[in-house]
Design a protein around this motif. Structure first.
Motif, mmCIF file in Angstrom:
data_model
loop_
_atom_site.group_PDB
_atom_site.id
_atom_site.type_symbol
_atom_site.label_atom_id
_atom_site.label_comp_id
_atom_site.label_asym_id
_atom_site.label_seq_id
_atom_site.Cartn_x
_atom_site.Cartn_y
_atom_site.Cartn_z
ATOM 1 N N CYS A 308 26.473 -42.178 -96.789
ATOM 2 C CA CYS A 308 26.025 -40.892 -97.307
ATOM 3 C C CYS A 308 25.151 -40.178 -96.277
ATOM 4 O O CYS A 308 24.762 -40.743 -95.257
ATOM 5 C CB CYS A 308 25.235 -41.102 -98.600
ATOM 6 N N SER A 309 24.873 -38.933 -96.582
ATOM 7 C CA SER A 309 23.914 -38.168 -95.801
ATOM 8 C C SER A 309 22.674 -37.965 -96.671
ATOM 9 O O SER A 309 22.478 -38.690 -97.653
ATOM 10 C CB SER A 309 24.530 -36.836 -95.366
ATOM 11 N N GLY A 310 21.864 -36.987 -96.317
ATOM 12 C CA GLY A 310 20.673 -36.727 -97.120
ATOM 13 C C GLY A 310 20.247 -35.285 -96.970
ATOM 14 O O GLY A 310 20.554 -34.627 -95.976
ATOM 15 N N LEU A 311 19.564 -34.796 -97.994
ATOM 16 C CA LEU A 311 18.837 -33.538 -97.854
ATOM 17 C C LEU A 311 17.414 -33.945 -97.505
ATOM 18 O O LEU A 311 16.751 -34.617 -98.291
ATOM 19 C CB LEU A 311 18.859 -32.749 -99.166
ATOM 20 N N VAL A 312 16.968 -33.602 -96.301
ATOM 21 C CA VAL A 312 15.684 -34.119 -95.814
ATOM 22 C C VAL A 312 14.646 -32.992 -95.851
ATOM 23 O O VAL A 312 14.796 -31.983 -95.160
ATOM 24 C CB VAL A 312 15.807 -34.674 -94.375
ATOM 25 N N LEU A 313 13.632 -33.173 -96.688
ATOM 26 C CA LEU A 313 12.553 -32.189 -96.797
ATOM 27 C C LEU A 313 11.266 -32.814 -96.284
ATOM 28 O O LEU A 313 10.840 -33.860 -96.790
ATOM 29 C CB LEU A 313 12.328 -31.778 -98.257
ATOM 30 N N HIS A 314 10.679 -32.197 -95.285
ATOM 31 C CA HIS A 314 9.354 -32.615 -94.821
ATOM 32 C C HIS A 314 8.383 -31.524 -95.235
ATOM 33 O O HIS A 314 8.458 -30.400 -94.716
ATOM 34 C CB HIS A 314 9.323 -32.785 -93.304
ATOM 35 N N LEU A 315 7.508 -31.839 -96.162
ATOM 36 C CA LEU A 315 6.586 -30.842 -96.683
ATOM 37 C C LEU A 315 5.166 -31.169 -96.249
ATOM 38 O O LEU A 315 4.719 -32.314 -96.352
ATOM 39 C CB LEU A 315 6.629 -30.813 -98.217
ATOM 40 N N GLY A 316 4.460 -30.160 -95.764
ATOM 41 C CA GLY A 316 3.010 -30.268 -95.605
ATOM 42 C C GLY A 316 2.386 -29.588 -96.799
ATOM 43 O O GLY A 316 2.678 -28.416 -97.064
ATOM 44 N N VAL A 317 1.556 -30.308 -97.568
ATOM 45 C CA VAL A 317 0.955 -29.722 -98.777
ATOM 46 C C VAL A 317 -0.563 -29.700 -98.632
ATOM 47 O O VAL A 317 -1.148 -30.583 -98.004
ATOM 48 C CB VAL A 317 1.384 -30.475 -100.059
ATOM 49 N N ASN A 318 -1.186 -28.686 -99.265
ATOM 50 C CA ASN A 318 -2.625 -28.505 -99.078
ATOM 51 C C ASN A 318 -3.438 -29.142 -100.212
ATOM 52 O O ASN A 318 -4.424 -28.592 -100.683
ATOM 53 C CB ASN A 318 -2.973 -27.021 -98.931
ATOM 54 N N ARG A 319 -2.970 -30.302 -100.658
ATOM 55 C CA ARG A 319 -3.730 -31.091 -101.627
ATOM 56 C C ARG A 319 -3.294 -32.554 -101.491
ATOM 57 O O ARG A 319 -2.372 -32.862 -100.746
ATOM 58 C CB ARG A 319 -3.522 -30.595 -103.046
ATOM 59 N N ILE A 320 -3.976 -33.447 -102.205
ATOM 60 C CA ILE A 320 -3.632 -34.877 -102.198
ATOM 61 C C ILE A 320 -3.059 -35.224 -103.572
ATOM 62 O O ILE A 320 -3.592 -34.780 -104.596
ATOM 63 C CB ILE A 320 -4.902 -35.740 -101.938
ATOM 64 N N TYR A 321 -1.995 -36.025 -103.583
ATOM 65 C CA TYR A 321 -1.458 -36.554 -104.846
ATOM 66 C C TYR A 321 -1.838 -38.030 -104.945
ATOM 67 O O TYR A 321 -1.159 -38.890 -104.375
ATOM 68 C CB TYR A 321 0.058 -36.352 -104.903
ATOM 69 N N PRO A 322 -2.940 -38.345 -105.661
ATOM 70 C CA PRO A 322 -3.472 -39.717 -105.635
ATOM 71 C C PRO A 322 -2.547 -40.743 -106.292
ATOM 72 O O PRO A 322 -2.653 -41.932 -106.010
ATOM 73 C CB PRO A 322 -4.801 -39.600 -106.406
#
Length: 497
Positions: A308-322
């Protein structure tokens, strides 16, 4: 035969398989030239700095570090002097739509407590399953990995017909998981170990159940400073061993006469002669682009369908998800439908299982203070010319994935994105010349190829060899690095003949 030191090897592609082959052959006194079309070594192990975030664009999980260490030890070096690795704990966190969260942990007591969340029998079932997985793993290590076995015939010859049955040859991965495990959530978790090789647990051979054994036996690791440090370490070792590395050096063709290859021609027109050529370009694209193979030859390779392949998302977010661990899985409520969409009907899943990496949990320096990286990878079909997907299709999947993650606890994720890098299978194919945008080389399918990948030796040219995810032993960082070591063994054996 003349001595190896008189022999010149050209390696096409400086992915991990090509780097490993170059290092392994240079260690034996071969003169090695390594050619890479892109601006840096590492292949899919790639890096991007953007808006203060450092994204590891490719693989994010390191297992079996001993396979990498072997490259250094063979020349009397210590890998720790080149790159630092650390254990990741928990291995990963599993999220389900009903709110259940279960960790996979290295510590057996913690693991038991986590599994008890799924019911009183689950831990005991898991232990029985892991005993079975260990048998598969140890048998595979003894022959398939150690000897570089390339076909069912070689496997039977090495193990004998009876011992070959230890590979649980008559079942799929999923069927064998269900022999041991009654809890559907734990079935999903164990089935999804197939993510290492980009295949479907319903079609992959039961042998793939060795993957949990490998992870628990050898641990899950992170490369300090980012995964790309591994490529830099191998590049440094290669240069120390005298490998000549050429970047921006794209090969246009592999030249051949009769049953032998004689070298390569670059896009610039320059010709490099070679006694031996090793291709880290996948086998089928290399046959198409570099060898101009006939339709008949390509037809014979059809069983080695791309993963398979992939949809690759690299996100920089301005908060932390603990609530996130370093590695996380958000499961589909309809896993069978998800896998069938990817591998049978070649469409984008309505409800994909999502792999999510939050590397700042281990390495906060990868993002600005108060921010973190969210890397998202749902598996999707490889490019199918008969059923092309549009950019709108991929964008719609991106939206579905983000909505699902918000629903499963990542509140307002879309509002917190401050930078993004977005790759579709078309980008992956263009950047790495992978077969139809495949991420993991060849699919493991018991009906198509019994789980075997293409052989490392060319069946047409006696001095052409292949490394990487499209050949045995298969996809994933440890396996492609092992392929580089096994190709050295094959070349040395062939020179003795």
């Amino acid at each position: 035969m003349s001595h190896p030191e008189k022999r010149k090897v050209v390696v096409i592609g400086a992915g991990l398989g090509g780097l490993s082959a170059a290092i392994s052959l240079a260690s034996e006194g071969f003169e090695v030239e390594l050619l890479e079309k892109n601006d840096k070594v590492g292949g899919k192990l790639n890096i991007l700095s953007k808006d203060g975030f450092t994204f590891d664009l490719g693989p994010s999980i390191l297992t079996m570090p001993h396979i990498f260490q072997a490259l250094f030890e063979r020349v009397g070096k210590d890998m720790a002097d080149y790159v630092k690795i650390q254990k990741v704990e928990p291995h990963w966190r599993n999220f389900f739509e009903d709110g259940t969260i279960v960790d996979l942990c290295a510590d057996p007591d913690k693991q038991r407590q986590e599994l008890e969340k799924l019911g009183p029998e689950t831990a005991a079932e898991f232990e029985r399953f892991m005993t079975y997985a260990k048998t598969l793993g140890q048998e595979t290590e003894a022959g398939y990995f150690a000897k570089g076995l390339d076909s069912l015939w070689e496997l039977i010859k090495f193990y004998g017909p009876l011992r070959s049955l230890n590979f649980d040859v008559f079942r799929s991965m999923d069927q064998s998981v269900r022999r041991f495990i009654s809890n559907p959530k734990l079935v999903d978790i164990l089935n999804y170990f197939i993510k290492y090789v980009g295949s479907s647990p319903y079609d992959a051979p039961a042998l793939m159940n060795l993957l949990p054994y490998i992870q628990y036996e050898y641990g899950l690791w992170y490369v300090q400073g980012g995964m790309y440090g591994l490529a830099q370490a191998l590049e440094k070792l290669a240069l120390e061993l005298g490998v000549s590395i050429h970047l921006h050096a794209e090969v246009a063709e592999i030249r051949h006469q009769g049953a032998k290859v004689s070298g390569v021609k670059l896009h610039t027109g320059e010709v490099l002669s070679a006694d031996i050529v090793v291709s880290n370009m996948e086998v089928i694209p290399a046959m198409q682009k570099l060898l101009h193979s006939s339709e008949h030859e390509l037809k014979q390779m059809r069983r080695f369908e791309p993963s398979c392949s992939g949809l690759v998302l690299h996100l920089g977010v301005n908060r932390i998800y603990p609530q996130l661990a370093h590695h996380n899985f958000f499961y589909s409520d309809h896993p069978r439908e998800h896998f069938d969409a990817v591998f049978k009907s070649h469409r984008l899943s309505d409800d994909p299982t999502i792999y999510l990496v939050a590397p700042c949990k281990t390495d906060p320096a990868q993002a600005p203070a108060g921010c973190e990286i969210i890397k998202i990878l749902p598996h999707i079909p490889h490019i199918d010319p008969e059923k092309p997907l549009t950019d709108d299709d991929y964008r719609a999947l991106r939206e579905r994935v983000l909505v699902k993650l918000e629903r499963m606890g990542l509140t307002d994720l879309r509002k917190h994105i401050v930078t993004e890098e977005y790759w579709t299978p078309l980008d992956i194919q263009a950047k790495y010349y992978s077969n139809q945008g495949s991420i993991y080389g060849v699919v493991a399918d018991r009906w198509k190829n019994l789980g075997f990948k293409a052989p490392q030796r060319s069946n047409r040219f006696s001095n052409l060899y292949f490394v990487g995810g499209s050949v045995n032993p298969g996809g994933g960082m440890p396996m492609v690095v092992l392929s580089g070591q096994l190709v050295r063994d094959k070349i040395l054996a062939d020179l003795q003949v």
